[in-house]
Structures are given as structure tokens and as C-alpha cells.
Motif scaffolding. Sequence first.
Motif, PDB file in Angstrom:
ATOM      1  N   ASP B  30     -21.311  34.805 -18.628  1.00 48.63           N
ATOM      2  CA  ASP B  30     -22.409  35.700 -19.000  1.00 48.63           C
ATOM      3  C   ASP B  30     -23.739  35.296 -18.355  1.00 48.63           C
ATOM      4  N   ILE B  31     -23.777  34.141 -17.722  1.00 43.61           N
ATOM      5  CA  ILE B  31     -25.027  33.648 -17.140  1.00 43.61           C
ATOM      6  C   ILE B  31     -25.217  34.235 -15.738  1.00 43.61           C
ATOM      7  N   GLY B  32     -26.407  34.791 -15.485  1.00 49.62           N
ATOM      8  CA  GLY B  32     -26.679  35.357 -14.165  1.00 49.62           C
ATOM      9  C   GLY B  32     -27.670  34.557 -13.356  1.00 49.62           C
ATOM     10  N   ALA B  33     -28.424  33.677 -14.023  1.00 49.76           N
ATOM     11  CA  ALA B  33     -29.462  32.921 -13.321  1.00 49.76           C
ATOM     12  C   ALA B  33     -29.589  31.525 -13.917  1.00 49.76           C
ATOM     13  N   VAL B  34     -29.630  30.546 -13.042  1.00 48.35           N
ATOM     14  CA  VAL B  34     -29.883  29.171 -13.478  1.00 48.35           C
ATOM     15  C   VAL B  34     -31.047  28.631 -12.660  1.00 48.35           C
ATOM     16  N   GLY B  76     -35.416  34.531 -24.388  1.00 44.95           N
ATOM     17  CA  GLY B  76     -34.031  34.965 -24.502  1.00 44.95           C
ATOM     18  C   GLY B  76     -33.108  34.174 -23.590  1.00 44.95           C
ATOM     19  N   LEU B  77     -33.361  32.873 -23.476  1.00 41.62           N
ATOM     20  CA  LEU B  77     -32.517  32.040 -22.613  1.00 41.62           C
ATOM     21  C   LEU B  77     -31.119  31.909 -23.207  1.00 41.62           C
ATOM     22  N   PRO B 103     -29.615  35.881 -18.272  1.00 36.91           N
ATOM     23  CA  PRO B 103     -28.870  36.919 -17.559  1.00 36.91           C
ATOM     24  C   PRO B 103     -29.533  37.293 -16.238  1.00 36.91           C
ATOM     25  N   HIS B 104     -30.886  37.329 -16.208  1.00 36.22           N
ATOM     26  CA  HIS B 104     -31.635  37.679 -14.996  1.00 36.22           C
ATOM     27  C   HIS B 104     -32.663  36.592 -14.701  1.00 36.22           C
ATOM     28  N   ARG B 105     -33.116  36.512 -13.449  1.00 29.11           N
ATOM     29  CA  ARG B 105     -33.847  35.319 -13.014  1.00 29.11           C
ATOM     30  C   ARG B 105     -35.192  35.087 -13.695  1.00 29.11           C
ATOM     31  N   GLN B 106     -35.936  36.171 -14.016  1.00 32.54           N
ATOM     32  CA  GLN B 106     -37.306  35.970 -14.456  1.00 32.54           C
ATOM     33  C   GLN B 106     -37.390  35.108 -15.720  1.00 32.54           C
ATOM     34  N   ALA B 107     -36.499  35.374 -16.671  1.00 32.46           N
ATOM     35  CA  ALA B 107     -36.538  34.611 -17.921  1.00 32.46           C
ATOM     36  C   ALA B 107     -36.252  33.135 -17.667  1.00 32.46           C
ATOM     37  N   PHE B 109     -36.822  31.446 -14.808  1.00 29.52           N
ATOM     38  CA  PHE B 109     -38.014  30.871 -14.170  1.00 29.52           C
ATOM     39  C   PHE B 109     -39.106  30.609 -15.205  1.00 29.52           C
ATOM     40  N   ASP B 110     -39.417  31.646 -15.997  1.00 31.65           N
ATOM     41  CA  ASP B 110     -40.495  31.511 -16.979  1.00 31.65           C
ATOM     42  C   ASP B 110     -40.162  30.444 -18.023  1.00 31.65           C
ATOM     43  N   GLY B 111     -38.917  30.412 -18.451  1.00 23.78           N
ATOM     44  CA  GLY B 111     -38.508  29.453 -19.474  1.00 23.78           C
ATOM     45  C   GLY B 111     -38.660  28.013 -18.986  1.00 23.78           C
ATOM     46  N   ALA B 112     -38.268  27.768 -17.730  1.00 27.68           N
ATOM     47  CA  ALA B 112     -38.383  26.411 -17.171  1.00 27.68           C
ATOM     48  C   ALA B 112     -39.854  26.012 -17.054  1.00 27.68           C
ATOM     49  N   ASN B 113     -40.669  26.967 -16.614  1.00 26.88           N
ATOM     50  CA  ASN B 113     -42.104  26.735 -16.471  1.00 26.88           C
ATOM     51  C   ASN B 113     -42.736  26.413 -17.829  1.00 26.88           C
ATOM     52  N   PHE B 114     -42.384  27.202 -18.815  1.00 27.76           N
ATOM     53  CA  PHE B 114     -42.890  27.022 -20.186  1.00 27.76           C
ATOM     54  C   PHE B 114     -42.496  25.650 -20.733  1.00 27.76           C
ATOM     55  N   ILE B 115     -41.231  25.302 -20.568  1.00 33.86           N
ATOM     56  CA  ILE B 115     -40.754  24.010 -21.089  1.00 33.86           C
ATOM     57  C   ILE B 115     -41.521  22.862 -20.429  1.00 33.86           C
ATOM     58  N   MET B 116     -41.709  22.932 -19.108  1.00 38.12           N
ATOM     59  CA  MET B 116     -42.436  21.850 -18.433  1.00 38.12           C
ATOM     60  C   MET B 116     -43.893  21.779 -18.876  1.00 38.12           C
ATOM     61  N   ASP B 117     -44.545  22.943 -19.014  1.00 34.51           N
ATOM     62  CA  ASP B 117     -45.960  22.931 -19.414  1.00 34.51           C
ATOM     63  C   ASP B 117     -46.147  22.279 -20.782  1.00 34.51           C
ATOM     64  N   PHE B 118     -45.232  22.561 -21.710  1.00 29.39           N
ATOM     65  CA  PHE B 118     -45.368  21.971 -23.043  1.00 29.39           C
ATOM     66  C   PHE B 118     -44.867  20.534 -23.075  1.00 29.39           C
ATOM     67  N   LEU B 119     -43.839  20.260 -22.277  1.00 30.68           N
ATOM     68  CA  LEU B 119     -43.326  18.888 -22.217  1.00 30.68           C
ATOM     69  C   LEU B 119     -44.431  17.932 -21.747  1.00 30.68           C
ATOM     70  N   LYS B 120     -45.203  18.355 -20.742  1.00 28.59           N
ATOM     71  CA  LYS B 120     -46.238  17.474 -20.197  1.00 28.59           C
ATOM     72  C   LYS B 120     -47.363  17.201 -21.191  1.00 28.59           C
ATOM     73  N   THR B 121     -47.634  18.171 -22.063  1.00 29.06           N
ATOM     74  CA  THR B 121     -48.798  18.035 -22.943  1.00 29.06           C
ATOM     75  C   THR B 121     -48.446  17.648 -24.371  1.00 29.06           C
ATOM     76  N   SER B 122     -47.168  17.801 -24.776  1.00 20.16           N
ATOM     77  CA  SER B 122     -46.880  17.477 -26.174  1.00 20.16           C
ATOM     78  C   SER B 122     -45.648  16.608 -26.411  1.00 20.16           C
ATOM     79  N   ALA B 123     -44.884  16.282 -25.371  1.00 18.28           N
ATOM     80  CA  ALA B 123     -43.789  15.329 -25.571  1.00 18.28           C
ATOM     81  C   ALA B 123     -44.363  13.915 -25.427  1.00 18.28           C
ATOM     82  N   PRO B 124     -44.062  13.036 -26.397  1.00 15.39           N
ATOM     83  CA  PRO B 124     -44.722  11.721 -26.411  1.00 15.39           C
ATOM     84  C   PRO B 124     -44.183  10.735 -25.366  1.00 15.39           C
ATOM     85  N   PHE B 125     -44.732  10.890 -24.148  1.00 14.65           N
ATOM     86  CA  PHE B 125     -44.463   9.986 -23.027  1.00 14.65           C
ATOM     87  C   PHE B 125     -45.809   9.602 -22.415  1.00 14.65           C
ATOM     88  N   TRP B 126     -45.877   8.379 -21.908  1.00 14.03           N
ATOM     89  CA  TRP B 126     -47.100   7.904 -21.243  1.00 14.03           C
ATOM     90  C   TRP B 126     -46.726   7.141 -19.989  1.00 14.03           C
TER      91      TRP B 126
END
Lengths: 86, 155
Positions: B30-34, B76-77, B103-107, B109-126
Motif C-alpha cells: 500500500d506504500i507509494g512513497a518512501v 496521514g503517514l 501513498p503519495h510523495r508530498q506527505a 516529504f512533509d512528514g520527514a521535514n516535520f519530524i526533523m524540525d521538531f527533533l532538532k528543537t525538542s528531542a533531548p540531545f546535545w
Amino acid sequence: MASVNLVYFAWVRERIGRGEETLELPDTVVTAGDLLAHLKTLGEEYEAALEHENVIRVAINQEHVDHDETIAGAREIALFPPMTGG
Amino acid sequence: MTAAPVTVRVQRGDFDLATEVQALSAGRHDIGAVVTFSGLCRDEAGTLSALELEHYPGMAEAEITRICDEAINRFGLQAATAIHRYGKIAPGENIVLVITASPHRQAAFDGANFIMDFLKTSAPFWKKEHGNDGTAGGWVSAKDEDDSARDRWSD
């Protein structure tokens, strides 16, 4: 007096000189911000670590909280600088 | 609630992109984009010998999981994987991996971008820098542009 486990990371940990400790807190310490103010009275290492209070991040039971959040019921409170992972 | 599988690991050792993509998509039709994002350690024009990554065990995994769950619901990942290393990492080595599927690429792309943006600012790594001259350099400062990148998602 309530007992709480405190954990420190990165330069907060280095400046305080330890990674964790258990402290008895007076009843006047109600919020995370109160805790920071209280710690700063405990010695110059705490003063150095928490000098810029507004940049210090606080997590209670491993979730981010604002400085005005109550610490009631906290098992573990973490203090650390802004995060730089990724 | 989400039924999409989330894989989160915080580990000292390296990871393999192909292995992780295979694990995420195996047996599914069922996956169309990774989309995969990997972040590597730079040598900062030859001045840096290693980055040392400190993390908050337990919260690091919990926070990244919260971020992935939010991305799955928002975009909707169909699946998400996030792996973050800790300890000493040399220039050229992997630091972080994010994989998203949709299923389609945009989600994806956006999902990966979103995860990285929040990971950098709120996941506790230094990150701490170690210089080529043998000095343990300073802690890396948080960047305003990382906060801005995160905040654009709140529109």
C-alpha cells in the motif's frame, strides 16, 4: 518538605558538577521556576549553571514543561540547555 | 490514535539506510512513497575531529515517538522510523535517520521535514565539539533558524 530526583544534562550538568541528585524541597517551591530560583541559593555552581534562567529547559517526568508549571507529583525533574540534536 | 507503525531507536552504533527502509516497507503493498533523511557529522572545514552527543535516556525515545505520532496523524503517514545516535561521532558518520512512508510523495516529504524540525528543537540531545587540535571544544549553541523552521508548522 518533598523529596525529588533531579537530573542535569550538557553544560547544566557540567557547571553543577553532577548528573543527578535527590533534594528535599521546601514547601514554598511550587513551580518549575520556583525550583530554579531555589537551586540558585544553594551555591555558586548552581548560580553559574542557572544564571540565564530563561534559557533553561525543564522536563517533569520526561515531558517538557513551561517554567510556570507546578512540580507537584513530580518523580523526576530534568534541567538542561536548549537542545541541539539532529 | 494511530495504527501506522512507528520505529524509534536511540543507539550508540551506526545504522544502515537500506536495512531500515526494507524493515519499514517489508510485506506491504500500500506504500507509494518512501522518503529518507539522514544527517551526517561535518568536519567544519577540517577543524572538527568528532561530535559528542549526549542524550536524556528514556525521554529521548519518548519525545521522538511523540513527534513521529504527531507527524503520522498530521500527514496521514503509513509508517515512520527515526533513529538517533549518541556518543562520539566522527566526520562523515551518520547521526540521525528519519524515514517516512505514504501513498503519495508530498506527505512523506512533509512528514520527514516535520519530524526533523521538531527533533532538532525538542528531542533531548546535545552536541559537543571536539577539535582537531585535541581540545574539547564547546557545546554547540541552539540556532534561531531551527526554532523558525519548527514554528512554520504552526500556521
